[in-house]
Design a protein around this motif. Structure first.
Motif, PDB file in Angstrom:
ATOM      1  N   ASP A  87       0.112  64.745  72.559  1.00 47.50           N
ATOM      2  CA  ASP A  87       1.421  65.187  72.234  1.00 47.50           C
ATOM      3  C   ASP A  87       2.439  64.234  72.742  1.00 47.50           C
ATOM      4  O   ASP A  87       1.944  63.429  73.756  1.00 47.50           O
ATOM      5  N   TYR A  88       3.422  64.586  72.966  1.00 46.14           N
ATOM      6  CA  TYR A  88       4.719  63.745  73.555  1.00 46.14           C
ATOM      7  C   TYR A  88       4.488  63.481  74.774  1.00 46.14           C
ATOM      8  O   TYR A  88       5.106  62.584  75.500  1.00 46.14           O
ATOM      9  N   LEU A 107       2.696  61.638  69.893  1.00 48.12           N
ATOM     10  CA  LEU A 107       3.946  61.581  69.293  1.00 48.12           C
ATOM     11  C   LEU A 107       4.995  60.985  70.177  1.00 48.12           C
ATOM     12  O   LEU A 107       5.022  60.785  71.282  1.00 48.12           O
ATOM     13  N   ARG A 138       9.818  64.787  70.503  1.00 40.55           N
ATOM     14  CA  ARG A 138       9.667  66.195  70.495  1.00 40.55           C
ATOM     15  C   ARG A 138       9.696  66.649  68.922  1.00 40.55           C
ATOM     16  O   ARG A 138      10.641  66.156  68.511  1.00 40.55           O
ATOM     17  N   GLU A 139       8.794  67.452  68.496  1.00 39.27           N
ATOM     18  CA  GLU A 139       8.858  68.020  67.242  1.00 39.27           C
ATOM     19  C   GLU A 139       9.449  69.352  66.894  1.00 39.27           C
ATOM     20  O   GLU A 139       9.094  70.315  67.816  1.00 39.27           O
ATOM     21  N   HIS A 188       9.516  72.830  65.055  1.00 41.77           N
ATOM     22  CA  HIS A 188       8.458  73.721  64.648  1.00 41.77           C
ATOM     23  C   HIS A 188       9.345  74.681  63.421  1.00 41.77           C
ATOM     24  O   HIS A 188      10.398  74.728  63.422  1.00 41.77           O
TER      25      HIS A 188
END
Length: 126
Positions: free
Chosen positions: A62-63, A84, A87-88, A90
């Motif tokens: 993850d990030y 990543l 940030r993704e 949701h």
């Protein structure tokens, strides 16, 4: 470890997991709060276990693990990094979930290709 409430007695735990079998291959405990510093030690542990588990092909993270140093560390060991870049969100809107993948960029830049791969449907599934 430092926390929002001062210092607490605690550890930062990392685990290398085979995504097909969900088998934990190795773990790492540290008092460092920054995950970015943990990729290279984990890669060293995985390298030491290659005779038992084989060489990893891809590192998925993850990030919190994103840094150019970590990407280069993976590339140096011929491991494809999929970390990543930001940030993704949701619960994306349905039309965004169903849109077709953008074509693969014609570049040798690892960072651009990694970011593209993670934004594809197969990368999102990972």
């Amino acid at each position: 470890m430092p926390s929002a409430d001062g210092f607490i007695q605690g550890y930062n735990a990392q685990a290398a997991v085979d995504i097909d079998s969900i088998l934990i291959i190795t773990v790492l405990l540290t008092q460092y709060t920054n995950d970015k510093q943990q990729v290279e030690p984990m890669l060293s542990q995985l390298k030491a276990l290659q005779d038992n588990f084989g060489k990893p092909e891809t590192l998925l993270a993850d990030y919190d693990y994103f840094s150019n140093n970590n990407i280069q560390a993976c590339m140096k060991q011929k491991i494809t990094p999929l970390i990543l870049c930001g940030r993704e969100a949701h619960h994306l809107p349905l039309e965004q979930c169903l849109r077709l993948d953008a074509p693969e960029p014609e570049t040798a830049d690892t960072l651009v290709k990694m970011d593209w791969k993670l934004k594809t449907q197969s990368g999102g599934a990972l």
